[in-house]
Enzyme design. Structure first.
Site, PDB file in Angstrom:
ATOM      1  N   LYS A  96       0.904  -1.158  -0.113  1.00  0.00           N
ATOM      2  CA  LYS A  96      -0.034   0.036   0.123  1.00  0.00           C
ATOM      3  C   LYS A  96       0.735   1.244   0.113  1.00  0.00           C
ATOM      4  O   LYS A  96       2.056   1.304   0.452  1.00  0.00           O
ATOM      5  CB  LYS A  96      -0.887   0.035   1.140  1.00  0.00           C
ATOM      6  N   ARG A 121     -10.529 -11.500   2.312  1.00  0.00           N
ATOM      7  CA  ARG A 121     -11.530 -12.583   1.846  1.00  0.00           C
ATOM      8  C   ARG A 121     -10.559 -13.889   1.976  1.00  0.00           C
ATOM      9  O   ARG A 121     -11.139 -14.937   1.990  1.00  0.00           O
ATOM     10  CB  ARG A 121     -11.621 -12.306   0.354  1.00  0.00           C
ATOM     11  N   GLU A 177      -6.406  -9.506   0.901  1.00  0.00           N
ATOM     12  CA  GLU A 177      -6.193 -10.748   2.038  1.00  0.00           C
ATOM     13  C   GLU A 177      -7.544 -11.074   2.732  1.00  0.00           C
ATOM     14  O   GLU A 177      -7.165 -11.986   3.239  1.00  0.00           O
ATOM     15  CB  GLU A 177      -4.851 -10.269   2.785  1.00  0.00           C
TER      16      GLU A 177
HETATM   17  N1  BES Z   1      -8.187  -3.389   4.427  1.00  0.00           N
HETATM   18  C1  BES Z   1      -8.404  -3.229   2.971  1.00  0.00           C
HETATM   19  C2  BES Z   1      -9.605  -2.408   2.674  1.00  0.00           C
HETATM   20  C3  BES Z   1      -9.900  -1.165   3.532  1.00  0.00           C
HETATM   21  C4  BES Z   1      -9.312   0.107   2.826  1.00  0.00           C
HETATM   22  C5  BES Z   1     -10.496  -1.052   4.632  1.00  0.00           C
HETATM   23  C6  BES Z   1      -9.526   1.337   3.511  1.00  0.00           C
HETATM   24  C7  BES Z   1     -10.725   0.292   5.327  1.00  0.00           C
HETATM   25  C8  BES Z   1     -10.031   1.275   4.731  1.00  0.00           C
HETATM   26  C9  BES Z   1      -8.347  -4.582   2.106  1.00  0.00           C
HETATM   27  O1  BES Z   1      -7.484  -5.509   2.555  1.00  0.00           O
HETATM   28  C10 BES Z   1      -7.858  -4.115   1.159  1.00  0.00           C
HETATM   29  O2  BES Z   1      -6.797  -3.608   0.785  1.00  0.00           O
HETATM   30  N2  BES Z   1      -8.764  -4.029  -0.098  1.00  0.00           N
HETATM   31  C11 BES Z   1      -8.343  -3.822  -1.527  1.00  0.00           C
HETATM   32  C12 BES Z   1      -8.943  -4.968  -2.530  1.00  0.00           C
HETATM   33  C13 BES Z   1      -8.268  -4.746  -3.937  1.00  0.00           C
HETATM   34  C14 BES Z   1      -6.779  -4.849  -3.790  1.00  0.00           C
HETATM   35  C15 BES Z   1      -9.059  -5.815  -4.756  1.00  0.00           C
HETATM   36  C16 BES Z   1      -8.736  -2.474  -1.861  1.00  0.00           C
HETATM   37  O3  BES Z   1     -10.019  -2.142  -1.067  1.00  0.00           O
HETATM   38  O4  BES Z   1      -8.391  -1.777  -2.473  1.00  0.00           O
HETATM   39 ZN    ZN Z   2      -7.391  -5.575   4.655  1.00  0.00          ZN
HETATM   40 MN    MN Z   3      -5.290  -5.474   1.918  1.00  0.00          MN
END
Ligand code: BES
Ligand code: ZN
Ligand code: MN
Length: 493
Positions: A270, A344, A342
């Site tokens: 990230k 899921r 991750e």
């Molecule tokens: N934990 C994150 C989602 C999230 C983002 C929760 C911001 C709260 C605030 C999750 O693990 C994630 O990174 N999801 C990705 C999925 C994508 C790579 C398909 C996302 O939402 O960008």
């Molecule tokens: Zn996450």
């Molecule tokens: Mn994530």
């Protein structure tokens, strides 16, 4: 802060709260006090903007002490939720004001005779929810930041009934506070093993707690969950909590939580900005934990299972790569497209395990699963998905009773097929558009025929501003809705 309930009569000391209807209309206690103070209340209202609009406040310093006038509007909107907000607002107004005690004159007003004892209990509940603080890591707190308010006395007819109802709500607040604590703890303190240790304390509440380590999970074939944790030096854990307050042998209901104690994104790293927020990527697991505490605390007459998958998603020489294929406990294979998808993977194995082992009446999972959910619904409603209209209806009803917002989102084959992989049974990330929905479709592949809902709490777990009953920070959102769902639909009456 201690909340107590007493007879509706003049208190001896401390600050006083009085309700005022629209157009500066005092209720009987207010009229009497105004006479004793030579018209100070009416005069203060007239020389201010205060007219008694809903939730408007006016603080008056009288020779008898601090008096807070609280606007009730025309009184027609006053229900339990409204009173919770009022209690929260009063707590915020007085908590570090210097007052030690406040008495709330909880008078009936025309048109609202029924259930005042319940509304009084909810007023206390709202006040209590607002008292939450997390300052254990602050070594320097200024005096005027320290709470002074120690006691809130709510004076109301049928106060014994209020007290009885409040005891149950207090247990719910304890659950909400546990959720907020877990969500707020920093990720160097709260990691899978320390999270699991924390949950072992729930044994004192009568909850059975089992902790599975990586070896146990490997035996069960949980390749999806284990793949996420494999780049972390912290061992992954799966915790099973059981509260058996219902009929012996009756099938349980189950709640499953995503517990990513820190989500760096893994090799699909990230961006740095805001990454600290990913300490609360275990928010789903925290809600499940808080819910279990609430249910045990109020001795809910239901058999309930809580399962949380605890991992840390880190980049490392051992970390999972984009392109890897893992085999889940279900036997289905998953191509890893993005190591940041991750949650899921953790839930896939946790849901499958829960369903196989407990054959529950339903499963509800909670997860801070997708940023796309924040884009879709903001921080107002929790988007949820369900394969079962009855469960969905129960969830809508429960959320509306406690005043937490939920909104059902669609599932469907057209979305589901976007998760098919060329070389495995599915992939863990689909197209950007509809990202919350395809994530839900992925989860649905691990629940078979069990009635199920997935609540994507990405927008709900954390708040950057104060609300009447929720100080900024970890919200504990969801504990109350799910507690209400259990109470309304799954408890022995
Ligand atoms: N934990 C994150 C989602 C999230 C983002 C929760 C911001 C709260 C605030 C999750 O693990 C994630 O990174 N999801 C990705 C999925 C994508 C790579 C398909 C996302 O939402 O960008
Ligand atoms: Zn996450
Ligand atoms: Mn994530």
């Amino acid at each position: 802060m201690q909340v107590s309930f007493g007879k509706l009569e003049w208190p001896k000391m401390g600050a006083l709260v009085l309700g005022v209807l629209d157009k500066r209309k005092l209720l009987p206690f207010g009229i009497e006090l105004d006479e004793n103070l030579d018209g100070l209340l009416l005069a203060s209202m007239r020389s201010s903007q205060f007219t008694g609009k809903p939730h408007q406040t006016l603080v008056i310093f009288s020779p008898k002490g601090r008096i807070v006038l609280y606007g009730l509007g025309d009184g027609t909107n006053i229900n339990e939720k409204w009173c919770e907000d009022a209690g929260g607002n009063i707590n915020a107004l007085l908590s570090n004001s210097g007052e030690k005690t406040v008495s709330v004159i909880f008078e009936n007003h025309p048109g609202s005779e029924n259930g005042i004892e319940l509304r009084a209990a909810h007023f206390g509940f709202g006040a209590l929810l607002r008292t939450y603080r997390f300052d254990k890591y602050k070594t320097k707190i200024k005096d005027d930041q320290k709470p002074t308010l120690k006691t809130m006395k709510i004076l109301v007819d049928f106060h014994q009934k209020s007290k009885k109802h409040f005891i149950e709500l207090e247990a719910v607040a304890e659950g909400v506070f546990l959720t907020r604590d877990l969500v707020t703890e920093p990720p160097n303190v709260l990691f899978p093993a320390s999270f699991a240790k924390n949950l072992e304390k729930l044994k004192q509440d009568g909850i059975k707690v089992e902790v599975l380590n990586e070896k146990d999970m490997a035996k069960l074939g949980m390749g999806a969950l284990l793949g996420v944790g494999q780049g972390s030096s912290r061992e992954s854990k799966l915790v099973v909590m059981r509260w058996n307050g219902g009929k012996r042998g009756e099938k349980p209901i189950a709640f499953v939580g995503k517990g990513v104690c820190f989500d760096t994104g893994g090799i699909s790293l990230k961006p740095a900005s805001g990454m600290e927020d990913m300490k609360w990527d275990m928010g789903g697991a925290a809600v499940v934990s808080g819910l279990m505490k609430a249910l045990a605390g109020r001795k809910a007459k239901a058999n309930v299972v809580g399962v949380v998958g605890l991992v840390e998603n880190m980049p490392d020489g051992e970390a999972q790569r984009p392109g890897d294929v893992v085999t889940s406990m279900s036997g289905q294979t998953i191509e890893i497209i993005n190591t940041d998808a991750e949650g899921r993977l953790v839930l896939a194995d946790a849901l499958w395990y829960t369903n196989q082992r407990f054959k529950p009446k339903f499963m509800i999972n909670l997860a801070t699963l997708t940023g796309a959910m924040l884009v879709a619904l903001g921080q107002v409603n929790c988007g949820y998905f369900s394969n079962d209209d009855t469960l969905s209806g129960q969830l809508d009803a429960a959320a509306s009773v406690v005043g937490e917002g939920v909104w059902r989102m669609p599932l469907g084959e057209e979305y589901n097929k976007m998760m098919d992989s060329d070389i495995a049974d599915m992939k863990n990330a689909g197209p950007r558009f509809g990202g919350s929905i395809t994530a839900a479709c992925f989860l649905e592949r691990f629940v078979e025929k069990c009635p199920w809902s997935h609540m994507d709490i990405a927008g709900m777990a954390w708040s950057s501003k104060d609300a009447p009953t929720v100080p900024k920070g970890g919200t504990g959102w969801g504990v109350r809705t799910l507690n209400q769902l259990v109470k309304a639909d799954y408890e022995l009456k």
